[in-house]
Design an enzyme around this catalytic site. Structure first.
Site, PDB file in Angstrom:
ATOM      1  N   CYS A   1       8.804  -0.066  22.319  1.00 52.80           N
ATOM      2  CA  CYS A   1       9.102   1.178  23.033  1.00 52.80           C
ATOM      3  C   CYS A   1       8.457   2.366  22.316  1.00 52.80           C
ATOM      4  O   CYS A   1       7.669   2.198  21.393  1.00 52.80           O
ATOM      5  CB  CYS A   1      10.617   1.358  23.212  1.00 52.80           C
ATOM      6  SG  CYS A   1      11.490   1.882  21.723  1.00 52.80           S
TER       7      CYS A   1
ATOM      8  N   HIS B   1      -5.937   8.381  12.646  1.00 57.01           N
ATOM      9  CA  HIS B   1      -5.550   6.967  12.522  1.00 57.01           C
ATOM     10  C   HIS B   1      -4.088   6.784  12.146  1.00 57.01           C
ATOM     11  O   HIS B   1      -3.695   5.709  11.705  1.00 57.01           O
ATOM     12  CB  HIS B   1      -6.463   6.267  11.505  1.00 57.01           C
ATOM     13  CG  HIS B   1      -7.891   6.153  11.966  1.00 57.01           C
ATOM     14  ND1 HIS B   1      -8.949   5.839  11.143  1.00 57.01           N
ATOM     15  CD2 HIS B   1      -8.434   6.320  13.203  1.00 57.01           C
ATOM     16  CE1 HIS B   1     -10.078   5.822  11.842  1.00 57.01           C
ATOM     17  NE2 HIS B   1      -9.797   6.124  13.088  1.00 57.01           N
TER      18      HIS B   1
ATOM     19  N   PRO C   1     -21.316  10.123  -2.179  1.00 59.16           N
ATOM     20  CA  PRO C   1     -22.282   9.617  -3.181  1.00 59.16           C
ATOM     21  C   PRO C   1     -23.371   8.764  -2.546  1.00 59.16           C
ATOM     22  O   PRO C   1     -24.442   8.608  -3.118  1.00 59.16           O
ATOM     23  CB  PRO C   1     -21.428   8.755  -4.127  1.00 59.16           C
ATOM     24  CG  PRO C   1     -20.009   8.954  -3.736  1.00 59.16           C
ATOM     25  CD  PRO C   1     -19.957   9.609  -2.399  1.00 59.16           C
TER      26      PRO C   1
ATOM     27  N   ARG D   1       0.833  -1.209   0.000  1.00 61.05           N
ATOM     28  CA  ARG D   1       0.000   0.000   0.000  1.00 61.05           C
ATOM     29  C   ARG D   1       0.865   1.256   0.000  1.00 61.05           C
ATOM     30  O   ARG D   1       0.554   2.235  -0.690  1.00 61.05           O
ATOM     31  CB  ARG D   1      -0.917   0.003   1.221  1.00 61.05           C
ATOM     32  CG  ARG D   1      -2.048  -1.008   1.090  1.00 61.05           C
ATOM     33  CD  ARG D   1      -2.898  -1.063   2.332  1.00 61.05           C
ATOM     34  NE  ARG D   1      -3.577   0.189   2.604  1.00 61.05           N
ATOM     35  CZ  ARG D   1      -3.952   0.586   3.829  1.00 61.05           C
ATOM     36  NH1 ARG D   1      -3.715  -0.164   4.876  1.00 61.05           N
ATOM     37  NH2 ARG D   1      -4.561   1.735   4.001  1.00 61.05           N
TER      38      ARG D   1
HETATM   39  P1  OAD Z   1     -14.853   3.627   4.022  1.00 58.95           P
HETATM   40  O1  OAD Z   1     -14.213   2.808   2.953  1.00 58.95           O
HETATM   41  O2  OAD Z   1     -15.550   2.918   5.117  1.00 58.95           O
HETATM   42  O3  OAD Z   1     -15.916   4.625   3.375  1.00 58.95           O
HETATM   43  C1  OAD Z   1     -15.591   5.390   2.241  1.00 58.95           C
HETATM   44  C2  OAD Z   1     -16.767   6.295   1.932  1.00 58.95           C
HETATM   45  O4  OAD Z   1     -16.387   7.142   0.869  1.00 58.95           O
HETATM   46  C3  OAD Z   1     -18.055   5.581   1.528  1.00 58.95           C
HETATM   47  O5  OAD Z   1     -19.148   6.096   2.283  1.00 58.95           O
HETATM   48  C4  OAD Z   1     -18.211   5.947   0.040  1.00 58.95           C
HETATM   49  O6  OAD Z   1     -19.571   6.100  -0.336  1.00 58.95           O
HETATM   50  C5  OAD Z   1     -17.493   7.277  -0.002  1.00 58.95           C
HETATM   51  N1  OAD Z   1     -16.938   7.655  -1.313  1.00 58.95           N
HETATM   52  C6  OAD Z   1     -16.495   6.858  -2.313  1.00 58.95           C
HETATM   53  N2  OAD Z   1     -16.046   7.589  -3.338  1.00 58.95           N
HETATM   54  C7  OAD Z   1     -16.191   8.892  -2.984  1.00 58.95           C
HETATM   55  C8  OAD Z   1     -15.902  10.146  -3.606  1.00 58.95           C
HETATM   56  N3  OAD Z   1     -15.329  10.207  -4.819  1.00 58.95           N
HETATM   57  N4  OAD Z   1     -16.192  11.274  -2.926  1.00 58.95           N
HETATM   58  C9  OAD Z   1     -16.750  11.231  -1.697  1.00 58.95           C
HETATM   59  N5  OAD Z   1     -17.040  10.089  -1.070  1.00 58.95           N
HETATM   60  C10 OAD Z   1     -16.763   8.926  -1.688  1.00 58.95           C
HETATM   61  O7  OAD Z   1     -13.702   4.616   4.571  1.00 58.95           O
HETATM   62  P2  OAD Z   1     -13.655   5.382   5.962  1.00 58.95           P
HETATM   63  O8  OAD Z   1     -14.985   5.893   6.347  1.00 58.95           O
HETATM   64  O9  OAD Z   1     -12.528   6.339   5.865  1.00 58.95           O
HETATM   65  O10 OAD Z   1      -9.520   2.589   9.791  1.00 58.95           O
HETATM   66  O11 OAD Z   1     -13.252   4.211   6.931  1.00 58.95           O
HETATM   67  C11 OAD Z   1     -13.030   4.504   8.273  1.00 58.95           C
HETATM   68  C12 OAD Z   1     -11.903   3.686   8.806  1.00 58.95           C
HETATM   69  O12 OAD Z   1     -12.143   2.293   8.574  1.00 58.95           O
HETATM   70  C13 OAD Z   1     -10.564   3.933   8.122  1.00 58.95           C
HETATM   71  O13 OAD Z   1      -9.867   5.029   8.644  1.00 58.95           O
HETATM   72  C14 OAD Z   1      -9.841   2.651   8.388  1.00 58.95           C
HETATM   73  C15 OAD Z   1     -10.936   1.682   8.067  1.00 58.95           C
HETATM   74  O14 OAD Z   1     -10.796   0.411   8.602  1.00 58.95           O
HETATM   75  C16 OAD Z   1      -8.241   2.443  10.182  1.00 58.95           C
HETATM   76  O15 OAD Z   1      -7.324   2.333   9.401  1.00 58.95           O
HETATM   77  C17 OAD Z   1      -8.091   2.437  11.657  1.00 58.95           C
END
Ligand code: OAD
Length: 254
Positions: free
Chosen positions: A140, A129, A228, A71
């Site tokens: 440590c 995060h 969206p 990644r």
């Molecule tokens: P998600 O993958 O859960 O959600 C992504 C969101 O972005 C969804 O609601 C989509 O509809 C939206 N989306 C997709 N394309 C888009 C665009 N072009 N413009 C706007 N929105 C769009 O990602 P997060 O909510 O960030 O945790 O996930 C939260 C956490 O879960 C992350 O930080 C990560 C993950 O496990 C850790 O790494 C601790």
């Protein structure tokens, strides 16, 4: 996408003093960074408990590093999009605009650093995060910024702590781990002080991040969602702007 809602949201944002923006993986989707959930999301192809927990790292640190290194190198080729640029502009030009992000991809930092090379720490995102480009000791307190490739051929080739020789690990928050309490308190503080919280590109399923906009609501502020799809936060939003953040944020941000 309702043009009149976008115009109304833009008008609202232009007339308030304090703005907080909460972002998630969707904000980087237009840069080619996969989201976690939904179509093509990382958690559709990979099991988080095998890759993103302290237990996974203890059981198979080589596998975990292989995935994070993949990644890190893929995202290092991605560029900030118009959404990152609009947020960076707002944070640089308006002292009372703060960004809180769940993203670990570094694209907000990149956009901000390019726009304002001497930006103050206050203008940089509050990163809930952690970062893919930070590396820290599994034992440590040692931590450093790091963009070098990680050799995950075997456990012996993985990076080790220069202070205690334990394995170094990605500087991200994993499932089951607590967020840094100071970082979290800062995020809730700016959200509670904001007149408007713009929530962009997050499924709003992961707490405590998903509760941050509620701090704005609880103190009498307004939530605007840019996504969206509908999320659990949609019912709290004055405006739910259904579309891509790279298209909508440049319009509504001051
Ligand atoms: P998600 O993958 O859960 O959600 C992504 C969101 O972005 C969804 O609601 C989509 O509809 C939206 N989306 C997709 N394309 C888009 C665009 N072009 N413009 C706007 N929105 C769009 O990602 P997060 O909510 O960030 O945790 O996930 C939260 C956490 O879960 C992350 O930080 C990560 C993950 O496990 C850790 O790494 C601790």
């Amino acid at each position: 996408m309702s043009e009149s809602d976008i115009a109304a949201a833009r008008e609202l944002v232009a007339n308030v003093d304090r703005i907080v923006i909460l972002t998630g993986a969707g904000v980087s989707a237009e840069s080619g960074v996969p989201t976690f959930r939904g179509e093509g999301g990382l958690w559709k192809s990979y099991r988080p408990e095998e890759l993103a927990t302290p237990q996974a790292f203890a059981a198979d640190p080589r596998l975990v590093w292989e995935w994070y290194d993949m990644r890190r190198s893929a995202i290092a080729l991605c560029e900030p999009n118009a959404g990152h640029e609009a947020i960076a502009r707002a944070c640089v030009e308006h002292a009372s605009c703060h960004l809180v992000t769940q993203n670990v991809d570094g694209l907000h930092h990149l956009a901000l650093g390019r726009r304002a090379p001497s930006a103050s720490p206050d203008q940089y995102p509050i990163t809930l995060h952690g970062s893919l480009y930070r590396i820290r000791c599994s034992c440590c307190a040692f931590a450093r910024d790091d963009r070098d490739p990680v050799d995950s051929t075997s456990v012996q080739t993985l990076p080790r702590c220069p202070e205690c020789d334990a394995l170094l690990r990605p500087g991200v928050v994993w499932f089951g781990e607590a967020l840094d309490p100071d970082v979290l308190a800062h995020a809730f503080e700016v959200a509670a002080a904001a007149d408007v919280c713009i929530v962009a590109g997050t499924s709003a399923l992961v707490h405590p991040a998903a509760s941050i906009p509620l701090a704005t609501l609880d103190s009498g502020g307004i939530v605007i969602e840019v996504n969206p799809d509908e999320t659990p936060l949609s019912r709290h939003a004055r405006y739910s702007l259904r579309g891509a953040s790279g298209e909508i944020l440049p319009i509504i941000l001051p």
